[in-house]
Design a protein around this motif. Structure first.
Motif, PDB file in Angstrom:
ATOM      1  N   TYR A   1      16.577  34.579 -26.657  1.00  0.00           N
ATOM      2  CA  TYR A   1      16.591  34.763 -25.040  1.00  0.00           C
ATOM      3  C   TYR A   1      17.638  35.748 -25.020  1.00  0.00           C
ATOM      4  CZ  TYR A   1      14.303  30.098 -24.967  1.00  0.00           C
ATOM      5  OH  TYR A   1      13.357  29.212 -25.087  1.00  0.00           O
TER       6      TYR A   1
ATOM      7  N   TYR B   1      20.119  36.705 -21.372  1.00  0.00           N
ATOM      8  CA  TYR B   1      20.630  36.068 -20.051  1.00  0.00           C
ATOM      9  C   TYR B   1      21.517  37.089 -19.473  1.00  0.00           C
ATOM     10  CZ  TYR B   1      18.424  31.681 -20.537  1.00  0.00           C
ATOM     11  OH  TYR B   1      17.213  30.459 -20.488  1.00  0.00           O
TER      12      TYR B   1
ATOM     13  N   PHE C   1      24.098  30.022 -28.051  1.00  0.00           N
ATOM     14  CA  PHE C   1      24.544  31.135 -27.442  1.00  0.00           C
ATOM     15  C   PHE C   1      25.294  32.150 -28.350  1.00  0.00           C
ATOM     16  CE2 PHE C   1      22.846  31.419 -23.048  1.00  0.00           C
ATOM     17  CZ  PHE C   1      22.523  30.078 -22.906  1.00  0.00           C
ATOM     18  N   GLY C   2      25.454  33.275 -27.985  1.00  0.00           N
ATOM     19  CA  GLY C   2      26.569  34.388 -28.592  1.00  0.00           C
ATOM     20  C   GLY C   2      27.575  34.259 -27.547  1.00  0.00           C
ATOM     21  N   ASN C   3      28.713  35.294 -28.022  1.00  0.00           N
ATOM     22  CA  ASN C   3      29.773  35.337 -27.232  1.00  0.00           C
ATOM     23  C   ASN C   3      29.587  36.570 -26.086  1.00  0.00           C
ATOM     24  OD1 ASN C   3      31.065  33.332 -28.655  1.00  0.00           O
ATOM     25  ND2 ASN C   3      32.348  34.828 -29.786  1.00  0.00           N
TER      26      ASN C   3
ATOM     27  N   TYR D   1      14.093  19.111 -18.324  1.00  0.00           N
ATOM     28  CA  TYR D   1      15.395  18.801 -18.809  1.00  0.00           C
ATOM     29  C   TYR D   1      16.520  19.417 -18.023  1.00  0.00           C
ATOM     30  CZ  TYR D   1      12.973  18.591 -23.436  1.00  0.00           C
ATOM     31  OH  TYR D   1      12.152  18.251 -24.486  1.00  0.00           O
TER      32      TYR D   1
ATOM     33  N   TYR E   1      26.514  22.754 -19.546  1.00  0.00           N
ATOM     34  CA  TYR E   1      26.915  23.770 -20.450  1.00  0.00           C
ATOM     35  C   TYR E   1      28.401  23.946 -20.444  1.00  0.00           C
ATOM     36  CZ  TYR E   1      22.666  25.363 -22.758  1.00  0.00           C
ATOM     37  OH  TYR E   1      21.534  25.196 -23.468  1.00  0.00           O
TER      38      TYR E   1
ATOM     39  N   GLN F   1      31.575  26.898 -20.756  1.00  0.00           N
ATOM     40  CA  GLN F   1      31.922  28.294 -21.124  1.00  0.00           C
ATOM     41  C   GLN F   1      33.560  28.498 -20.965  1.00  0.00           C
ATOM     42  OE1 GLN F   1      30.578  31.393 -18.301  1.00  0.00           O
ATOM     43  NE2 GLN F   1      30.135  32.514 -20.263  1.00  0.00           N
TER      44      GLN F   1
ATOM     45  N   SER G   1      36.129  32.467 -24.345  1.00  0.00           N
ATOM     46  CA  SER G   1      35.399  32.996 -25.310  1.00  0.00           C
ATOM     47  C   SER G   1      34.315  33.618 -24.880  1.00  0.00           C
ATOM     48  CB  SER G   1      34.967  32.360 -26.758  1.00  0.00           C
ATOM     49  OG  SER G   1      34.199  31.220 -26.227  1.00  0.00           O
ATOM     50  N   ARG G   2      33.495  33.114 -23.650  1.00  0.00           N
ATOM     51  CA  ARG G   2      32.329  33.575 -22.892  1.00  0.00           C
ATOM     52  C   ARG G   2      30.902  32.958 -23.689  1.00  0.00           C
ATOM     53  NH1 ARG G   2      33.610  39.629 -23.004  1.00  0.00           N
ATOM     54  NH2 ARG G   2      32.094  39.615 -24.890  1.00  0.00           N
ATOM     55  N   GLN G   3      31.355  32.230 -24.856  1.00  0.00           N
ATOM     56  CA  GLN G   3      30.117  31.726 -25.503  1.00  0.00           C
ATOM     57  C   GLN G   3      29.593  30.338 -24.584  1.00  0.00           C
ATOM     58  OE1 GLN G   3      30.905  29.684 -29.255  1.00  0.00           O
ATOM     59  NE2 GLN G   3      28.717  29.846 -29.980  1.00  0.00           N
ATOM     60  N   MET G   4      28.568  30.202 -24.439  1.00  0.00           N
ATOM     61  CA  MET G   4      27.773  28.995 -23.531  1.00  0.00           C
ATOM     62  C   MET G   4      27.696  27.876 -24.564  1.00  0.00           C
ATOM     63  SD  MET G   4      27.575  29.769 -20.483  1.00  0.00           S
ATOM     64  CE  MET G   4      26.344  28.653 -19.621  1.00  0.00           C
TER      65      MET G   4
ATOM     66  N   LEU H   1      26.595  23.846 -25.283  1.00  0.00           N
ATOM     67  CA  LEU H   1      25.880  22.625 -24.653  1.00  0.00           C
ATOM     68  C   LEU H   1      26.617  21.416 -25.133  1.00  0.00           C
ATOM     69  CD1 LEU H   1      23.289  21.449 -23.592  1.00  0.00           C
ATOM     70  CD2 LEU H   1      22.516  21.250 -26.160  1.00  0.00           C
TER      71      LEU H   1
ATOM     72  N   ARG I   1      22.531  16.874 -22.995  1.00  0.00           N
ATOM     73  CA  ARG I   1      21.217  17.070 -22.097  1.00  0.00           C
ATOM     74  C   ARG I   1      20.452  15.730 -21.828  1.00  0.00           C
ATOM     75  NH1 ARG I   1      16.304  19.327 -26.089  1.00  0.00           N
ATOM     76  NH2 ARG I   1      16.481  17.127 -26.633  1.00  0.00           N
TER      77      ARG I   1
ATOM     78  N   PHE J   1      28.676  24.478 -16.447  1.00  0.00           N
ATOM     79  CA  PHE J   1      27.431  25.007 -15.793  1.00  0.00           C
ATOM     80  C   PHE J   1      26.434  24.102 -15.664  1.00  0.00           C
ATOM     81  CE2 PHE J   1      28.388  29.379 -14.540  1.00  0.00           C
ATOM     82  CZ  PHE J   1      29.183  29.787 -15.263  1.00  0.00           C
TER      83      PHE J   1
ATOM     84  N   GLN K   1      12.794  27.865 -22.563  1.00  0.00           N
ATOM     85  CA  GLN K   1      13.723  27.377 -22.020  1.00  0.00           C
ATOM     86  C   GLN K   1      14.597  28.187 -21.177  1.00  0.00           C
ATOM     87  OE1 GLN K   1      16.656  24.724 -24.159  1.00  0.00           O
ATOM     88  NE2 GLN K   1      15.323  25.094 -25.962  1.00  0.00           N
ATOM     89  N   LYS K   2      13.521  28.624 -20.194  1.00  0.00           N
ATOM     90  CA  LYS K   2      14.074  29.659 -19.154  1.00  0.00           C
ATOM     91  C   LYS K   2      15.125  28.980 -18.175  1.00  0.00           C
ATOM     92  CE  LYS K   2      10.602  32.248 -17.565  1.00  0.00           C
ATOM     93  NZ  LYS K   2       9.225  32.591 -17.247  1.00  0.00           N
ATOM     94  N   LEU K   3      16.435  28.685 -18.645  1.00  0.00           N
ATOM     95  CA  LEU K   3      17.264  28.160 -17.812  1.00  0.00           C
ATOM     96  C   LEU K   3      17.654  28.580 -16.397  1.00  0.00           C
ATOM     97  CD1 LEU K   3      19.910  27.418 -20.557  1.00  0.00           C
ATOM     98  CD2 LEU K   3      18.035  25.928 -20.058  1.00  0.00           C
TER      99      LEU K   3
ATOM    100  N   PHE L   1      20.451  28.337 -13.842  1.00  0.00           N
ATOM    101  CA  PHE L   1      21.839  27.613 -13.732  1.00  0.00           C
ATOM    102  C   PHE L   1      22.508  27.668 -12.275  1.00  0.00           C
ATOM    103  CE2 PHE L   1      23.200  27.795 -18.135  1.00  0.00           C
ATOM    104  CZ  PHE L   1      22.338  28.770 -18.746  1.00  0.00           C
TER     105      PHE L   1
END
Lengths: 114, 115
Positions: A33, A35, A105-107, B33, B37, B39, B42-45, B47, B50, B91, B101-103, B105
């Motif tokens: 994906y 985003y 997810f990546g960074n 679902y 999340y 964040q 570091s920007r990484q989401m 989980l 759920r 989030f 999984q087209k989330l 947010f």
């Protein structure tokens, strides 16, 4: 094992230039994906790849945006003729095929268009 | 279309205390679902937790638990014994039960932990 890898981490480009963002998913993950996270729009889905199936491009904001996934692994998101409103963090995520498999997810890549 | 709303742009809590983050959503689906999340800078989401809509029991993961009220379309996150490492953007997100999984947010809640 390694997580989702995105490159570059940060990218500054001039308005009108083309950019390519790369995503290397977790090995074995067939779903990928993209985003976008921007100040104005929040987090939004862009595009989805599943194996060799045709991608779901329903979230792409304009025809300047395109993405491909080669060999069912690495993906590249391309933005042509960048505009200032394209400035955002672009996040990639991957998962196993099943819809109940969690996304990893990546960074992200922070893109700044000047 | 589905929407997710987080009405608290910022929250703060003392270390070791409990904090609850709010989330409401709108959907016409019966099965779906819901996610929280985290964040960090570091920007990484990441989980956190759920919840499957067909399950009446609220999901829990160690210090994190949810209060899922399906009829009210409410999905709050409770963090117990808050730790400095919990500081981040949180989030709330929704996805359909089947398919990609087209989330969708929410706008996020920035959580600050005060030592």
């Amino acid at each position: 094992g390694a997580g989702v890898s995105q490159s570059p981490s940060n990218k500054v480009t001039e308005k009108g230039k083309d950019v390519e963002l790369r995503c290397d998913p977790i090995s074995g993950h067939t779903a990928l994906y993209w985003y976008r996270q921007s100040l104005g729009q929040g987090l939004e889905f862009l595009i989805y790849f599943q194996g060799n199936s045709a991608p779901d491009k329903s979230g792409l904001p304009s025809d300047r945006f395109s993405a491909e996934r080669t060999g069912g692994s690495v993906s590249t998101l391309t933005i042509q003729r960048t505009q200032q409103e394209d400035s955002a963090v672009y996040l990639c995520a991957s998962s196993f095929r099943h819809s109940n498999s969690p996304l990893h997810f990546g960074n992200g890549t922070r893109l700044t268009v000047t | 279309a589905q929407t997710v709303t987080q009405s608290q742009p910022e929250m703060s809590v003392q270390e070791a205390e409990t904090v609850t983050l709010s989330c409401t959503y709108d959907t016409s689906e019966s099965d779906y679902y819901l996610f929280w999340y985290k964040q960090p800078p570091s920007r990484q989401m990441i989980l956190v937790i759920r919840q499957e809509a067909y399950k009446q029991q609220n999901a829990t993961e160690n210090r994190f638990s949810v209060n899922f009220q399906k009829a009210a379309k409410s999905f709050s996150l409770k963090i117990s014994d808050s730790q400095l490492g919990d500081a981040a953007m949180y989030f709330c997100a929704y996805s359909k039960f089947q398919g990609a999984q087209k989330l969708v947010f929410g706008q996020g809640t920035r959580l600050t932990i005060n030592p």
